[in-house]
Design an enzyme around this catalytic site. Structure first.
Site, short mmCIF file in Angstrom:
data_model
loop_
_atom_site.label_atom_id
_atom_site.label_comp_id
_atom_site.label_asym_id
_atom_site.label_seq_id
_atom_site.Cartn_x
_atom_site.Cartn_y
_atom_site.Cartn_z
N LYS A 186 0.89 -1.18 -0.02
CA LYS A 186 -0.06 -0.05 0.06
C LYS A 186 0.99 1.09 -0.05
O LYS A 186 1.56 1.53 1.13
CB LYS A 186 -1.08 -0.01 1.34
CG LYS A 186 -2.08 1.18 1.08
CD LYS A 186 -2.47 1.69 2.44
CE LYS A 186 -2.02 2.81 3.07
NZ LYS A 186 -1.76 3.86 2.30
N GLU A 262 10.44 1.21 10.35
CA GLU A 262 11.44 2.33 10.07
C GLU A 262 10.45 3.52 10.35
O GLU A 262 9.70 3.99 9.51
CB GLU A 262 11.99 2.33 8.59
CG GLU A 262 12.82 1.04 8.33
CD GLU A 262 13.67 1.01 7.40
OE1 GLU A 262 13.63 1.79 6.26
OE2 GLU A 262 14.47 -0.14 7.05
N CYS A 296 13.56 11.13 6.28
CA CYS A 296 13.66 10.77 7.77
C CYS A 296 15.01 11.01 8.43
O CYS A 296 15.24 11.11 9.57
CB CYS A 296 13.25 9.22 8.04
SG CYS A 296 14.31 8.00 6.90
P1 NAD Z 1 2.37 7.95 8.06
O1 NAD Z 1 2.72 7.24 9.20
O2 NAD Z 1 1.24 9.27 8.10
O3 NAD Z 1 1.86 7.23 7.08
C1 NAD Z 1 2.68 6.27 6.29
C2 NAD Z 1 1.62 5.15 5.76
O4 NAD Z 1 1.05 4.48 6.68
C3 NAD Z 1 0.82 5.76 4.55
O5 NAD Z 1 0.59 4.89 3.74
C4 NAD Z 1 -0.50 5.73 5.47
O6 NAD Z 1 -1.80 5.64 4.61
C5 NAD Z 1 -0.53 4.41 6.33
N1 NAD Z 1 -1.35 4.62 7.47
C6 NAD Z 1 -1.48 5.57 8.26
N2 NAD Z 1 -2.24 5.37 9.22
C7 NAD Z 1 -2.50 4.00 9.36
C8 NAD Z 1 -3.05 2.98 10.11
N3 NAD Z 1 -3.60 3.15 11.40
N4 NAD Z 1 -2.90 1.55 9.82
C9 NAD Z 1 -2.25 1.33 8.68
N5 NAD Z 1 -1.97 2.02 8.03
C10 NAD Z 1 -1.69 3.34 8.18
O7 NAD Z 1 3.77 8.65 7.43
P2 NAD Z 1 4.17 9.57 6.26
O8 NAD Z 1 3.57 11.07 6.77
O9 NAD Z 1 3.62 9.22 4.99
O10 NAD Z 1 5.42 9.71 6.16
C11 NAD Z 1 6.37 10.55 7.14
C12 NAD Z 1 7.24 9.79 8.19
O11 NAD Z 1 7.64 8.54 7.78
C13 NAD Z 1 8.18 10.57 8.97
O12 NAD Z 1 7.77 10.56 10.46
C14 NAD Z 1 9.42 10.06 8.60
O13 NAD Z 1 10.60 10.22 9.57
C15 NAD Z 1 8.91 8.61 8.36
N6 NAD Z 1 10.06 8.05 7.64
C16 NAD Z 1 10.84 7.11 8.26
C17 NAD Z 1 11.79 6.26 7.37
C18 NAD Z 1 12.93 5.59 8.20
O14 NAD Z 1 13.57 4.98 7.29
N7 NAD Z 1 12.97 5.40 9.29
C19 NAD Z 1 11.89 6.62 5.90
C20 NAD Z 1 10.92 7.49 5.59
C21 NAD Z 1 10.00 8.21 6.42
#
Ligand code: NAD
Length: 491
Positions: A186, A262, A296
């Site tokens: 997804k 992550e 991130c």
């Molecule tokens: P997010 O957590 O809002 O969303 C990520 C994904 O999770 C999306 O596909 C979203 O639809 C899904 N999602 C949201 N709520 C959910 C739920 N309750 N159940 C299942 N799926 C759900 O994150 P974002 O805003 O897309 O990304 C930014 C964040 O990601 C930042 O905090 C960043 O630091 C982190 N990030 C971490 C890494 C790493 O390698 N550690 C890499 C990239 C981004």
């Protein structure tokens, strides 16, 4: 300013449908949502809105495919499929880079040079890695021989963020396929286009139907949640916000899924007075503002040792003002648009908060001139905040950094670790002993000395504390994407 007209004429945004059991399909109820271009605020297409029904179909296809021809692919055959996927990504690099730039607002050049080539390399790397793997064996005197075999985990759910959509999705999918699993992916709701093309690429490369499935949609109470709750999903790999990780862990608990996380970061960039300031500034511009600061690993908490604090700020502010901010398809653009109106407001909210907290905005905090439309924020440098202020402690995930002075090594280590995150850290020093000494005391999964974002895919990647669970990369990816069984033969 030269606009990349040719690529915009050749590549048009696509409407996105799910990919289930080898075919593109609509949602059962035909529901769709808008796909907005963050650089123009225009609706550029529509995306099928999946939910529980579509996830059920995708998981059923993935489960069936575990028993199909995929399980009989030899190591060499799986490796060849992975290699072809990487090759096909490179063949379509311009199209994929353009779609990625339209979806995310990031500079086209960055997608062309970083995101998409790295996506291809994820497949090429695991295609090679796969063929060189062995397992463990132990001889227990004359009593027994123990050896382990490695098997796929099963159906793997992949939930992805919007900042590096293709790079991060393939970072999961390549080892997942290498280890013989099947997948239900997804993408983030904001960035559906490259994942949609990737499905076709996988099919063209010879991935059997049902092995990879793609469901578009939202997270909570939607496609994302349905994946995490599904009893036939054996493992979930998630990249995204820490608080989403908490929700997923709760949802996955009832079926005890294997999880890889992550998550977010608020990474320190520690600059000692003995470092090479010009080199520091070249890299700090990237670690602060690359991808609009939506990485991130961005070093958004900058600590500078007092003797070079003023000199650093002077040069850093001047170089930041020179960064070209704006249209992702204009030659030379270094900072594009942030992902959405919601995120634009959130980042600006933090800049306003920084002022309330007593901070001084040295540059940025506003929009680039001549851009009435688009979610643009000029790269922003803030000083004068205390270590307790929210802007120093919370992940902003935009083109915003805070700079604080420090005096001693002990003090900066203590401040760097004073966070519930533990993803990345950069240390700048020419003192070899100090580099090792500080690195050993920093609580982070990824520590760079005199560099940033330099990756070797064999190394463990991931965060500690609330920045993640588990590591991926090389062998570590196989630890997650496979199950080991130990076999003991009594001699
Ligand atoms: P997010 O957590 O809002 O969303 C990520 C994904 O999770 C999306 O596909 C979203 O639809 C899904 N999602 C949201 N709520 C959910 C739920 N309750 N159940 C299942 N799926 C759900 O994150 P974002 O805003 O897309 O990304 C930014 C964040 O990601 C930042 O905090 C960043 O630091 C982190 N990030 C971490 C890494 C790493 O390698 N550690 C890499 C990239 C981004």
């Amino acid at each position: 300013m030269q606009v990349k007209e040719k690529i915009l004429q050749e590549v048009k945004p696509i409407n996105c449908r799910h990919f289930i059991d080898g075919n593109y399909v609509d949602s059962i109820n035909m529901k769709t949502f808008e796909n907005i271009n963050p650089a123009t605020e225009e609706v550029m297409g529509r995306v099928a809105e999946g939910g529980k029904e579509e996830v059920d179909l995708a998981v059923a296809a993935a489960k069936k495919a575990l028993k199909g021809p995929w399980k009989d692919f030899t190591t060499q055959e799986r490796s060849a499929v992975l290699r072809r996927i990487g090759d096909l990504i490179l063949e379509r690099v311009e199209v994929l880079a353009a779609l990625e730039a339209m979806d995310t607002g990031k500079p086209y050049q960055m997608a062309l040079e970083v995101d998409i080539p790295r996506a291809a390399y994820n497949f090429h790397f695991f295609a090679d890695y796969l063929t060189s793997m062995g397992t463990e064996a132990y001889q227990q005197d004359q009593t027994a021989l123990h050896y382990s075999i490695r098997r796929p985990v099963g159906v793997v759910g992949m939930i992805n963020p919007w900042n590096l959509p293709m790079l991060l999705l393939t970072w999961k999918l390549a080892p997942c396929l290498a280890a013989g699993n099947t997948a239900v992916m997804k993408p983030a709701e904001w960035t559906p286009m490259t994942a949609t093309v990737l499905a076709e690429i996988c099919k063209d490369a010879g991935v059997p139907d049902g092995v990879i499935n793609l469901v578009h949609g939202f997270g909570p109470d939607s496609a994302g949640a349905a994946i995490t709750e599904h009893p036939d999903v054996d493992a979930v790999t998630f990249t995204g916000e820490t608080k989403t990780g908490t929700a997923i862990m709760k949802a996955a608990a009832s079926t005890l899924k294997k999880l890889s996380y992550e998550l977010g970061g608020k990474n320190p960039n520690i600059i000692f007075a003995d470092s090479d300031l010009d080199e520091v500034i070249d890299t700090t511009l990237k670690s602060s503002f690359m991808n609009q600061g939506e990485v991130c690993l961005c070093g958004s908490r900058i600590y500078v040792q007092r003797p070079v604090y003023e000199a650093f700020l002077q040069k850093f502010v001047a170089r930041t003002k020179d960064l070209l901010v704006g249209d992702p398809f204009v030659e030379g653009t270094k900072v594009g648009a942030v992902i959405s109106k919601e995120h634009y407001d959130r980042v600006n909210g933090y800049i306003a908060l920084a002022k309330e907290e007593g901070g001084t905005v040295l540059t940025g905090g506003d929009r680039p001139e001549g851009h009435e439309k688009g979610f643009y924020i000029n790269p922003t440098i803030i000083t004068g905040l205390t270590r307790d202020s929210r802007c120093v402690r919370e992940e902003i995930f935009g083109p915003v950094v805070t700079v604080l002075p420090f005096d001693t090594e002990e003090e900066v280590i203590e401040q760097a670790n004073d966070t519930h995150y533990g993803l990345g850290t950069t240390i700048w020093t020419n003192d070899l002993r100090r580099a090792h000494r500080v690195a050993h005391q920093i609580e982070a999964g990824i520590i760079w000395v005199n560099t940033w974002y330099l990756r070797d895919l064999r190394t463990p990647f991931g965060g500690m504390k609330q920045s993640g669970i588990g590591r991926e990369g090389g062998m570590h990816s196989f630890e997650f994407y496979s199950e080991l069984s130990n076999i003991t033969i009594k001699l």
